[in-house]
Scaffold this motif. Structure first.
Motif, PDB file in Angstrom:
ATOM      1  N   ILE B 101       0.842  -1.260   0.091  1.00 40.29           N
ATOM      2  CA  ILE B 101      -0.207  -0.070   0.140  1.00 40.29           C
ATOM      3  C   ILE B 101       0.652   1.184  -0.071  1.00 40.29           C
ATOM      4  N   GLY B 102       2.025   1.090   0.493  1.00 34.66           N
ATOM      5  CA  GLY B 102       2.835   2.352   0.609  1.00 34.66           C
ATOM      6  C   GLY B 102       3.950   2.241  -0.306  1.00 34.66           C
ATOM      7  N   ALA B 103       4.149   1.646  -1.167  1.00 33.26           N
ATOM      8  CA  ALA B 103       5.182   1.398  -2.282  1.00 33.26           C
ATOM      9  C   ALA B 103       5.419   2.654  -2.975  1.00 33.26           C
ATOM     10  N   GLY B 104       4.402   3.655  -3.293  1.00 32.79           N
ATOM     11  CA  GLY B 104       4.815   4.828  -4.025  1.00 32.79           C
ATOM     12  C   GLY B 104       5.442   5.538  -3.164  1.00 32.79           C
ATOM     13  N   HIS B 105       5.123   5.589  -1.755  1.00 33.64           N
ATOM     14  CA  HIS B 105       5.771   6.724  -0.726  1.00 33.64           C
ATOM     15  C   HIS B 105       7.220   6.178  -0.612  1.00 33.64           C
ATOM     16  N   PHE B 106       7.430   4.947  -0.672  1.00 35.96           N
ATOM     17  CA  PHE B 106       8.703   4.237  -0.411  1.00 35.96           C
ATOM     18  C   PHE B 106       9.767   4.894  -1.460  1.00 35.96           C
ATOM     19  N   ILE B 107       9.164   4.700  -2.643  1.00 32.76           N
ATOM     20  CA  ILE B 107      10.149   5.168  -3.772  1.00 32.76           C
ATOM     21  C   ILE B 107      10.477   6.507  -3.705  1.00 32.76           C
ATOM     22  N   HIS B 108       9.396   7.373  -3.257  1.00 26.52           N
ATOM     23  CA  HIS B 108       9.669   8.859  -3.218  1.00 26.52           C
ATOM     24  C   HIS B 108      10.361   9.280  -1.810  1.00 26.52           C
ATOM     25  N   ALA B 109      10.325   8.492  -0.747  1.00 27.00           N
ATOM     26  CA  ALA B 109      11.032   8.951   0.300  1.00 27.00           C
ATOM     27  C   ALA B 109      12.402   8.642   0.030  1.00 27.00           C
ATOM     28  N   VAL B 110      12.633   7.385  -0.641  1.00 20.51           N
ATOM     29  CA  VAL B 110      14.001   7.091  -1.042  1.00 20.51           C
ATOM     30  C   VAL B 110      14.706   8.198  -1.800  1.00 20.51           C
ATOM     31  N   ARG B 111      14.030   8.548  -2.976  1.00 23.65           N
ATOM     32  CA  ARG B 111      14.737   9.578  -3.692  1.00 23.65           C
ATOM     33  C   ARG B 111      14.688  11.015  -3.048  1.00 23.65           C
ATOM     34  N   ARG B 112      13.819  11.038  -2.335  1.00 18.98           N
ATOM     35  CA  ARG B 112      13.809  12.570  -1.594  1.00 18.98           C
ATOM     36  C   ARG B 112      15.000  12.607  -0.495  1.00 18.98           C
ATOM     37  N   ASN B 113      15.403  11.641  -0.075  1.00 27.03           N
ATOM     38  CA  ASN B 113      16.663  11.464   0.884  1.00 27.03           C
ATOM     39  C   ASN B 113      16.551  12.447   1.884  1.00 27.03           C
ATOM     40  N   ILE B 114      15.471  12.623   2.674  1.00 25.46           N
ATOM     41  CA  ILE B 114      15.353  13.270   3.898  1.00 25.46           C
ATOM     42  C   ILE B 114      16.279  12.470   4.961  1.00 25.46           C
ATOM     43  N   ASP B 115      16.835  13.087   5.847  1.00 30.95           N
ATOM     44  CA  ASP B 115      17.786  12.620   6.837  1.00 30.95           C
ATOM     45  C   ASP B 115      16.900  11.932   7.897  1.00 30.95           C
ATOM     46  N   MET B 116      16.291  10.629   7.605  1.00 28.51           N
ATOM     47  CA  MET B 116      15.780   9.905   8.697  1.00 28.51           C
ATOM     48  C   MET B 116      15.943   8.515   8.412  1.00 28.51           C
ATOM     49  N   THR B 117      15.334   7.389   9.519  1.00 28.69           N
ATOM     50  CA  THR B 117      15.784   6.214   9.191  1.00 28.69           C
ATOM     51  C   THR B 117      14.582   5.358   8.979  1.00 28.69           C
ATOM     52  N   TYR B 118      14.385   4.588   7.780  1.00 33.41           N
ATOM     53  CA  TYR B 118      13.359   3.864   7.894  1.00 33.41           C
ATOM     54  C   TYR B 118      13.719   2.241   8.045  1.00 33.41           C
ATOM     55  N   VAL B 119      12.854   1.768   8.950  1.00 29.53           N
ATOM     56  CA  VAL B 119      13.190   0.364   9.158  1.00 29.53           C
ATOM     57  C   VAL B 119      11.887  -0.426   8.934  1.00 29.53           C
ATOM     58  N   VAL B 120      12.140  -1.669   8.041  1.00 32.73           N
ATOM     59  CA  VAL B 120      10.688  -2.327   7.751  1.00 32.73           C
ATOM     60  C   VAL B 120      10.947  -3.753   8.140  1.00 32.73           C
ATOM     61  N   MET B 121      10.096  -4.432   8.905  1.00 36.87           N
ATOM     62  CA  MET B 121       9.953  -5.388   9.726  1.00 36.87           C
ATOM     63  C   MET B 121       9.310  -6.328   8.624  1.00 36.87           C
ATOM     64  N   ASP B 122      10.478  -6.992   7.840  1.00 37.06           N
ATOM     65  CA  ASP B 122       9.962  -7.973   6.958  1.00 37.06           C
ATOM     66  C   ASP B 122       9.823  -9.317   7.166  1.00 37.06           C
ATOM     67  N   GLY B 192      21.274  11.438   5.483  1.00 35.55           N
ATOM     68  CA  GLY B 192      20.188  10.998   4.458  1.00 35.55           C
ATOM     69  C   GLY B 192      19.337   9.950   4.640  1.00 35.55           C
ATOM     70  N   PHE B 193      18.633   9.382   3.945  1.00 37.25           N
ATOM     71  CA  PHE B 193      17.712   8.466   4.222  1.00 37.25           C
ATOM     72  C   PHE B 193      18.318   7.050   4.514  1.00 37.25           C
ATOM     73  N   GLY B 194      18.143   6.671   5.688  1.00 36.35           N
ATOM     74  CA  GLY B 194      18.648   5.259   5.939  1.00 36.35           C
ATOM     75  C   GLY B 194      17.758   4.262   6.012  1.00 36.35           C
ATOM     76  N   PHE B 195      17.943   3.184   5.034  1.00 37.90           N
ATOM     77  CA  PHE B 195      16.742   2.307   4.722  1.00 37.90           C
ATOM     78  C   PHE B 195      17.310   0.873   5.685  1.00 37.90           C
ATOM     79  N   VAL B 196      16.604   0.241   6.214  1.00 37.54           N
ATOM     80  CA  VAL B 196      17.034  -1.060   6.766  1.00 37.54           C
ATOM     81  C   VAL B 196      15.870  -1.882   6.599  1.00 37.54           C
ATOM     82  N   ASN B 197      15.868  -2.875   5.711  1.00 37.49           N
ATOM     83  CA  ASN B 197      15.106  -4.079   5.462  1.00 37.49           C
ATOM     84  C   ASN B 197      15.422  -5.292   6.774  1.00 37.49           C
TER      85      ASN B 197
END
Ligand SMILES: Cc1ncc(C[n+]2csc(CCOP(=O)(O)OP(=O)(O)O)c2C)c(N)n1
Ligand code: SF4
Lengths: 590, 287
Positions: B101-122, B192-197
């Protein structure tokens, strides 16, 4: 009724109609004349009929009428589209050399001025100035001093260099001289100038300006007609005050970003139009449940679905009042004039923060895209007050903690309003959620707490009713038997319709209602009237339904949903018709 | 920021209702450790949670927090961070929440590169709605709504992030506590945008992507010659089918966060009592 002059330029989209019209409107405003503009545009960028209309008078004008005195027609279609408004003695300026205008037909009784716009523009330095030549010709016809056009040309082309400005001034003079030399009749128009200094702006711009004045610092939006101007206005300006505009990936993102910013303590806003409101509906509920102050601006256009994106309508009232699942306390503010777009925006931010809920600020297309002149004092920045409501800091947070020192963002209070703490405030740590919660923000399904939290949120509406005046705007005869009610952009047409009706000896009491929810109690006004007429731009009468619901009295509806705003004379006629029919009915039963 | 913050300060007094053994416990502990070790305090941290079992994390952690609607946590985090760049923002959610449901936001958050951390519990499943296929579920994974399996290839979140110009892309395993906390910490520290799966197994509904499966298949990049600053290395690892990596796959050392490139640095909660002093200039523009 002020002696007014009605002018238009029309052609195909891409012909520079908008900027030419704006130059003329600005020239008039700078010459101390009042102006009201309107646009006919189609939802396409190139091709298709488009027109920019200017109504002007030395007195304030706040509506359009069914009359056109001078028309600059770049295409035959421009004449055809405006036949209804042209009258005996109307002047049509056109370029007979243009292939689209070779076999032009000037209707009976009207004056056609064939001016070689293109050729004269080329002489002045470039065909692109064709429209400015036409403006010069219009100056000759209306006896409007061409010097007034100069300052508008400077404003429009100043940053392109002095040479371009000079060429344009020369082009305008060529148009003027051509008319004076080739047509020696007097056209009977005379545009008097004054020493007044007016500003000329549209509703979207007034909303953007109001937002900055009110301390809005964060805006997230997704472009949509006719709300985009709000975003364009804020872009480049809000930064000067430490704010920021984000073009989000969609409306869901836009409202969620705005929500995040609001939780961080910013005055925050998003603006959209109907389809965007639908997309925001889910988060709208979260905004209300988490008690986040947020201003959501809905600039209405014709729906449903993508409907008629460039046309007027007031069809989203129900969506704003009832949209979203569950029961969501919200306010709906609907400015009724362009100046009110400014004032109500400031108020929307104060209400949102004082009552900690989402506030719909709704304009309609007619308010958003048309421009009107005002004395600058109308936008008195010194009068802007900012009320942030119950925000706690480190000194006061203690009053709102439980015995274990936990902050209560949803404390049950008598007025329904709880404290707010922004991140960074020590002792204010808390979580908010869209789930039903207790005073601490913890999820609950406890039946008693559920009822108490729902009641608390709902109570804010009652509190606001007690504390805020929420008065309608009133004009006309307070003792008249007829009551005319309206909301949104219809006010201007109504004020001018009143002048027409006054002349006919028809008296009415007029109330224009900018507070749709919570709204003023109109029961007494409706009871005192023999007949109540509700005027609105939609098919079913959504506002009329509310009045009937509130007052338990049947009202008469005047609706318009063809995509075009009410014109003052048209509205006067429809009101007169309603009253005449009543009289006829009375006679028949006598 | 206070230096004497312990990771337990980020723990709320709410009792988690996750199933005993759920991977989300370990994921959360690692996040709290990473926050404490990077010197953040709960007062200055904002956690945004999605919807799902994973999304309950906002309740169990102690900080300023918002538990939002399904799939929209990232934009909320963006709004918080831009309105107050001094706040440490951490966004967390599930694979359904983030990649469906949030895939669109994911892609745009990644490319926006705001300095925050995103943790996905996969956990490769929808937990909260009781076991339907998620976008990371295997093609043949049978669930109540996909009796024959989804019969579509799973999304590769790391590849999505790389394609969207991600500047920090990592993967960890919730039960490998030390390593997981260390990886999240690097994400927090990233400019920048720190992404951890995070592989965060669901012990109730997923009997394929289990602790045992991950234990047997994980390759720790620390044990390889992987160079996270090399785009080519990252690309070849990320596109290597069937491999379960742990570690930082890609880190752009030149990353300039959105706030810096857009000059957003003010605390926007701080506004004057009335209109700005020079506000009449805004009116005069319309002359
Ligand atoms: C708009 C909307 N659609 C559907 C749901 C129902 N829903 C709640 S959680 C969820 C899936 C969660 O899966 P995931 O993100 O993988 O999280 P997990 O529970 O596995 O941690 C769904 C579909 C919802 N809350 N909102
Ligand atoms: S259902 Fe799965 S994901 Fe949800 S709490 Fe239980 S183990 Fe964790």
């Amino acid at each position: 009724m002020p002696a007014d002059f009605n002018w238009a330029i029309g052609g195909e989209a891409g012909d520079g109609i908008d900027s030419t019209g704006k130059i003329f409107a600005q020239a008039l405003s700078r010459a101390g004349r009042h102006v009201f503009t309107s646009k006919d545009f189609a939802s396409r960028i190139r091709g298709g009929y488009t027109a920019y209309k200017v109504r002007t008078s030395v007195d304030q004008v706040q509506s359009v009428v069914d009359r056109l005195d001078v028309l600059i027609a770049l295409t035959q279609r421009t004449i055809d589209e405006n036949l209804d408004e042209l009258h005996e003695g109307s002047v049509i300026i056109y370029d007979g050399d243009r292939t689209t205008m070779e076999d032009v037909e000037i209707p009976e009784g009207m004056i056609g001025l064939d001016v070689p716009l293109q050729a004269l523009a080329e002489e002045a330095g470039g065909a692109i100035m064709r429209n400015v030549v036409a403006l010069g010709a219009a100056c000759a016809v209306s006896e409007f001093p061409i010097e007034n056009l100069d300052s508008a040309l400077e404003k429009r082309f100043g940053d392109k260099g002095a040479a371009i400005v000079e060429n344009n001034k020369a082009a305008a003079r060529k148009g003027r001289e051509y008319v004076l030399e080739n047509y020696d009749e007097a056209f009977g128009f005379e545009l008097e100038c004054t020493d007044e200094n007016y500003v000329l702006l549209n509703g979207d711009e007034a909303i953007g300006m109001g937002a900055i004045a009110a301390g809005c610092r964060f805006y997230a939006g997704y472009p949509i007609t006719p709300a985009t101007d709000v975003m364009e206005y804020l872009t480049g300006r809000i930064e000067q005050y430490g704010g920021h505009v984000v073009q989000a990936e969609d409306e869901l993102s836009a409202i969620n970003m705005a929500l995040g910013a609001a939780r961080a303590g910013a005055r925050s806003m998003t603006a959209t139009s109907g389809p965007g409101i639908d997309l925001m509906a889910e988060t709208f509920g979260l905004v209300a449940t988490s008690e986040t102050p947020l201003v959501i601006c809905n600039v209405m256009r014709s729906g449903p679905s993508t409907g008629m994106p460039t046309k007027q309508e007031q069809g989203d009232l129900n969506a704003m009042l009832y949209g979203g699942h569950g029961e969501v306390p919200r306010f709906v503010l609907a400015p009724t004039t362009i100046a009110e777009c400014f004032h109500k925006t400031v108020e929307a931010f104060n209400l949102a923060e004082k009552y900690q809920l989402p506030v719909y600020l709704t304009a309609d297309l007619s308010l958003a895209v048309t421009e009107q002149t005002y004395p600058p004092e109308e936008f008195d920045m010194d009068a802007v007050e900012i009320e942030r409501g119950k925000v706690v800091d480190e000194g006061t947070v203690g009053e709102w903690q439980d015995e274990s020192g936990r902050f209560k963002p949803h404390a049950l209070t008598e007025d329904g309003i709880s404290p707010r703490a922004f991140p960074g405030t020590e002792g204010g740590v808390h979580m908010s959620t869209g789930l039903e919660h207790d005073e601490l923000g913890r999820r609950t399904e406890d039946t008693d707490m559920r009822v108490r939290q729902v009641d608390k949120r709902t109570r804010k509406v009652e509190t606001a009713r007690e504390r805020e005046p929420f008065e309608p705007r009133e004009f006309g005869d307070p003792d008249a038997d007829t009551l005319v009610l309206s909301w949104g952009s219809n006010e201007g047409a109504l004020i001018e319709a009143k002048s027409f009706l006054d002349e006919e000896g028809i008296e009415a009491r007029y109330l224009s209602v900018p507070y749709v929810f919570p709204r003023p109690d109109l029961t007494d006004a409706v009871d005192a009237a023999e007949e109540t007429i509700v005027v609105e731009c939609n098919a079913t009468g959504q506002f009329a339904d509310l009045i009937e619901h509130d007052t338990l009295t049947r009202v008469t509806r005047i609706n318009k949903y063809d995509g075009v705003r009410f014109k003052a004379d048209e509205l006067a006629e429809r009101i007169a018709d309603v009253l005449a029919t009543d009289e006829g009915a009375e006679e028949a039963t006598a | 920021m206070s230096s004497n913050v312990r990771f337990t300060d980020f723990k709320s007094d709410a009792q988690p209702t996750w199933c005993p053994g759920c991977g989300d416990f370990g994921t959360m502990n690692g996040m709290m450790k990473a926050l404490a070790e990077t010197g953040n305090s709960p007062d200055e941290t904002f956690v945004v949670a999605g919807i799902g079992c994973s999304g309950k994390i906002g309740t169990y952690m102690r900080s300023y927090a918002l538990h939002g609607v399904h799939g929209r946590a990232l934009p909320v985090g963006a709004g918080v961070k831009l309105a107050n760049p001094d706040v440490e923002v951490m966004v967390a959610g599930g694979d359904g929440d983030g990649y469906s449901i949030g895939a669109g936001h994911f892609i745009h958050a990644v490319r926006r590169n705001i300095d925050m951390t995103y943790v996905v519990m996969d956990n490769r499943i929808y937990g909260l709605t009781k076991g339907q296929a998620s976008p990371t579920s295997r093609e043949d994974f049978e669930t109540s709504t996909t009796p024959e399996g989804p019969q579509q290839p799973p999304v590769n979140p790391l590849a999505l992030a790389l394609a969207a110009s991600g500047t920090f892309i990592a993967q960890s395993f919730s039960t490998d506590a030390q390593r997981h906390a260390e990886i999240v910490k690097q994400a927090v520290e990233h400019d920048g945008f720190g992404f951890v799966n995070v592989f965060s197994p669901c012990v109730t509904f997923n009997d394929v992507d289990t602790y045992d499966y991950f234990r047997d298949h994980i390759v720790d990049l620390a044990d390889t010659d992987h160079d996270p600053t090399s785009y080519d290395d990252a690309r070849s690892r990320i596109l290597d089918p069937g491999k379960e990596y742990q570690g930082v796959l890609y880190r752009d050392e030149e990353s300039v966060p959105y706030e810096r490139s857009h000059g957003v640095d003010a605390d926007m909660s701080d506004i004057p009592d009335g209109a700005p002093e020079d506000a009449m200039d805004l009116v005069r523009e319309f002359y």
